[in-house]
Scaffold this active site. Structure first.
Site, mmCIF file in Angstrom:
data_model
loop_
_atom_site.group_PDB
_atom_site.id
_atom_site.type_symbol
_atom_site.label_atom_id
_atom_site.label_comp_id
_atom_site.label_asym_id
_atom_site.label_seq_id
_atom_site.Cartn_x
_atom_site.Cartn_y
_atom_site.Cartn_z
ATOM 1 N N LYS A 89 78.697 13.700 -7.264
ATOM 2 C CA LYS A 89 79.236 12.416 -6.773
ATOM 3 C C LYS A 89 79.561 11.486 -7.934
ATOM 4 C CE LYS A 89 75.510 11.527 -4.385
ATOM 5 N NZ LYS A 89 74.705 12.719 -4.718
ATOM 6 N N ARG A 133 72.440 6.108 2.554
ATOM 7 C CA ARG A 133 71.667 7.347 2.520
ATOM 8 C C ARG A 133 70.780 7.505 3.738
ATOM 9 N NH1 ARG A 133 71.451 7.740 -3.426
ATOM 10 N NH2 ARG A 133 70.840 9.826 -3.970
ATOM 11 N N ARG A 147 71.344 18.699 -16.610
ATOM 12 C CA ARG A 147 72.046 17.427 -16.855
ATOM 13 C C ARG A 147 71.421 16.649 -18.013
ATOM 14 N NH1 ARG A 147 72.982 13.436 -11.979
ATOM 15 N NH2 ARG A 147 70.745 13.701 -11.714
ATOM 16 N N ARG A 160 67.092 12.768 -17.145
ATOM 17 C CA ARG A 160 66.610 11.769 -16.193
ATOM 18 C C ARG A 160 65.196 12.108 -15.726
ATOM 19 N NH1 ARG A 160 71.084 10.409 -11.646
ATOM 20 N NH2 ARG A 160 69.336 10.833 -10.262
ATOM 21 N N ARG A 173 63.828 15.233 -3.666
ATOM 22 C CA ARG A 173 65.147 14.611 -3.409
ATOM 23 C C ARG A 173 65.961 15.438 -2.418
ATOM 24 N NH1 ARG A 173 67.004 14.464 -9.358
ATOM 25 N NH2 ARG A 173 69.007 13.700 -8.617
HETATM 26 P P1 AP5 Z 1 76.458 14.324 -11.151
HETATM 27 O O1 AP5 Z 1 77.892 13.932 -11.082
HETATM 28 O O2 AP5 Z 1 75.549 13.506 -12.048
HETATM 29 O O3 AP5 Z 1 75.864 14.496 -9.666
HETATM 30 P P2 AP5 Z 1 75.442 13.416 -8.572
HETATM 31 O O4 AP5 Z 1 75.828 13.951 -7.237
HETATM 32 O O5 AP5 Z 1 75.938 12.049 -8.957
HETATM 33 O O6 AP5 Z 1 73.883 13.551 -8.735
HETATM 34 P P3 AP5 Z 1 72.743 12.464 -8.784
HETATM 35 O O7 AP5 Z 1 71.497 13.232 -9.208
HETATM 36 O O8 AP5 Z 1 73.102 11.292 -9.635
HETATM 37 O O9 AP5 Z 1 72.657 12.083 -7.311
HETATM 38 P P4 AP5 Z 1 71.444 11.509 -6.624
HETATM 39 O O10 AP5 Z 1 72.044 11.233 -5.307
HETATM 40 O O11 AP5 Z 1 70.200 12.335 -6.617
HETATM 41 O O12 AP5 Z 1 71.016 10.321 -7.588
HETATM 42 P P5 AP5 Z 1 71.274 8.784 -7.556
HETATM 43 O O13 AP5 Z 1 71.427 8.333 -8.953
HETATM 44 O O14 AP5 Z 1 72.307 8.404 -6.567
HETATM 45 O O15 AP5 Z 1 76.389 15.858 -11.615
HETATM 46 C C1 AP5 Z 1 75.136 16.516 -11.821
HETATM 47 C C2 AP5 Z 1 75.260 17.458 -13.044
HETATM 48 O O16 AP5 Z 1 76.206 18.467 -12.733
HETATM 49 C C3 AP5 Z 1 75.749 16.790 -14.337
HETATM 50 O O17 AP5 Z 1 75.104 17.374 -15.437
HETATM 51 C C4 AP5 Z 1 77.241 17.110 -14.379
HETATM 52 O O18 AP5 Z 1 77.731 17.191 -15.705
HETATM 53 C C5 AP5 Z 1 77.269 18.472 -13.676
HETATM 54 N N1 AP5 Z 1 78.509 18.666 -12.931
HETATM 55 C C6 AP5 Z 1 79.197 17.740 -12.184
HETATM 56 N N2 AP5 Z 1 80.301 18.292 -11.650
HETATM 57 C C7 AP5 Z 1 80.292 19.601 -12.028
HETATM 58 C C8 AP5 Z 1 81.158 20.707 -11.784
HETATM 59 N N3 AP5 Z 1 82.263 20.580 -11.021
HETATM 60 N N4 AP5 Z 1 80.817 21.918 -12.317
HETATM 61 C C9 AP5 Z 1 79.711 22.065 -13.073
HETATM 62 N N5 AP5 Z 1 78.845 21.054 -13.350
HETATM 63 C C10 AP5 Z 1 79.141 19.840 -12.835
HETATM 64 O O19 AP5 Z 1 69.889 8.266 -6.948
HETATM 65 C C11 AP5 Z 1 68.669 8.428 -7.672
HETATM 66 C C12 AP5 Z 1 67.522 7.842 -6.874
HETATM 67 O O20 AP5 Z 1 67.757 6.437 -6.626
HETATM 68 C C13 AP5 Z 1 67.280 8.432 -5.473
HETATM 69 O O21 AP5 Z 1 66.520 9.613 -5.531
HETATM 70 C C14 AP5 Z 1 66.545 7.261 -4.804
HETATM 71 O O22 AP5 Z 1 65.203 7.212 -5.216
HETATM 72 C C15 AP5 Z 1 67.259 6.041 -5.340
HETATM 73 N N6 AP5 Z 1 68.391 5.629 -4.502
HETATM 74 C C16 AP5 Z 1 69.694 5.521 -4.888
HETATM 75 N N7 AP5 Z 1 70.467 5.133 -3.864
HETATM 76 C C17 AP5 Z 1 69.633 4.982 -2.797
HETATM 77 C C18 AP5 Z 1 69.829 4.623 -1.440
HETATM 78 N N8 AP5 Z 1 71.036 4.338 -0.957
HETATM 79 N N9 AP5 Z 1 68.756 4.598 -0.605
HETATM 80 C C19 AP5 Z 1 67.520 4.880 -1.065
HETATM 81 N N10 AP5 Z 1 67.253 5.242 -2.337
HETATM 82 C C20 AP5 Z 1 68.298 5.299 -3.198
#
Ligand code: AP5
Length: 250
Positions: free
Chosen positions: A43, A122, A161, A194, A205
């Site tokens: 994402k 979410r 990552r 991270r 997660r």
């Molecule tokens: P990346 O693009 O970083 O993936 P992502 O889907 O953004 O993954 P996140 O881990 O950031 O999502 P998340 O939902 O767990 O975390 P968030 O920060 O939102 O890609 C991942 C890896 O793959 C990278 O190394 C990239 O280079 C690689 N990659 C990407 N595309 C690729 C491809 N096509 N091919 C190969 N490799 C590829 O949330 C973190 C925490 O915050 C949550 O756990 C929660 O505690 C809290 N939080 C955030 N929002 C909320 C909410 N709305 N409600 C409650 N808690 C929340």
């Protein structure tokens, strides 16, 4: 990374900003998007490509929490300090805290250039809060892009990552390694893993996603805005599929 368009946060993927006049007519509009999908599905990577190339505001709740969490202890509100504990464990932050954070971004949500929400909503409660807000503002969502990928690929992506501590560019030890190990190609900053990219937090997660976030697929399907996109393949391939899916809706 959040709420602003940075030059190259996707680790060199963003490229030159697209001249919107070269895009098909149906894509020259202000999109209001939600990016849905399990942790690690890409994402953030797609969010950076879309915001950079199409000029909409990228609002990532995860990035907003991490930015707030990196403030000095005395500058953090008790709610924010508590939110950090949830994040480190891989659990969802309580809805009220998340909504307070998103409300601070109201101006970005009202932007004439459109927006994309990455990691929000979410839970069904968050989705209802967003729906009410958008109805009040008379700003319907254009589409909810649901990125789909098998779990084995998710674990591979998250465990490799690496993120730049300075400019937040995202790398992957195998798929997108930096030229010098541990050093950002973009700004020379230090690359780190991270806190929640460890096997235990990843499992929590994924479970939180299944339990709380996957019901949103049905919620948005009923509203006619769900847009499934296969997230397997290179970032450019996934981007091209996303654009094709949005174009088909326009
Ligand atoms: P990346 O693009 O970083 O993936 P992502 O889907 O953004 O993954 P996140 O881990 O950031 O999502 P998340 O939902 O767990 O975390 P968030 O920060 O939102 O890609 C991942 C890896 O793959 C990278 O190394 C990239 O280079 C690689 N990659 C990407 N595309 C690729 C491809 N096509 N091919 C190969 N490799 C590829 O949330 C973190 C925490 O915050 C949550 O756990 C929660 O505690 C809290 N939080 C955030 N929002 C909320 C909410 N709305 N409600 C409650 N808690 C929340």
């Amino acid at each position: 990374m959040s709420t602003q368009n940075k030059t190259n946060d996707a680790g060199g993927l963003a490229g030159a900003p697209a001249d919107n006049s070269t895009l098909p007519k149906e894509l020259r509009r202000a999109w209001r998007l939600v990016l849905l999908g399990a942790p690690g599905v890409g994402k953030g990577t797609q969010g950076e490509l879309l915001s950079h190339r199409h000029g909409m505001c990228h609002i990532s709740t995860g990035d907003l929490f991490r930015a707030a969490g990196s403030r000095a202890a005395g500058e953090k509100t008790p709610a924010m300090a508590e939110a950090m504990n949830y994040m480190h464990r891989g659990e969802l932050v309580p809805d009220a805290t998340v909504w307070a954070l998103v409300r601070e971004q109201s101006n970005s949500i009202r932007s004439r250039d459109g927006f994309l929400l990455d990691g929000f909503p979410r839970t069904l409660a968050q989705a209802e809060l967003l729906k009410g807000f958008m109805e009040d503002e008379k700003l319907p969502l254009s589409a909810v892009v649901d990125y789909e990928m098998p779990h084995s690929e998710i674990i591979y992506r998250l465990s490799g990552r690496r993120i730049c501590a300075k400019c937040k560019a995202v790398f992957h030890v195998t798929w997108r390694p930096s030229k010098v190990e541990g050093v950002c190609d973009e700004c020379g900053g230090r690359l780190y893993r991270r806190d929640d990219d460890n096997p235990e937090s990843i499992a929590i997660r994924l479970e939180a996603y299944q339990r709380s976030t996957s019901p949103l697929i049905e919620f948005y399907k009923k509203q006619g805005v769900l847009t499934p996109v296969d997230a397997v393949g290179s970032a450019e391939e996934v981007y091209a599929r996303t654009i094709a899916a949005l174009q088909a809706r326009a």
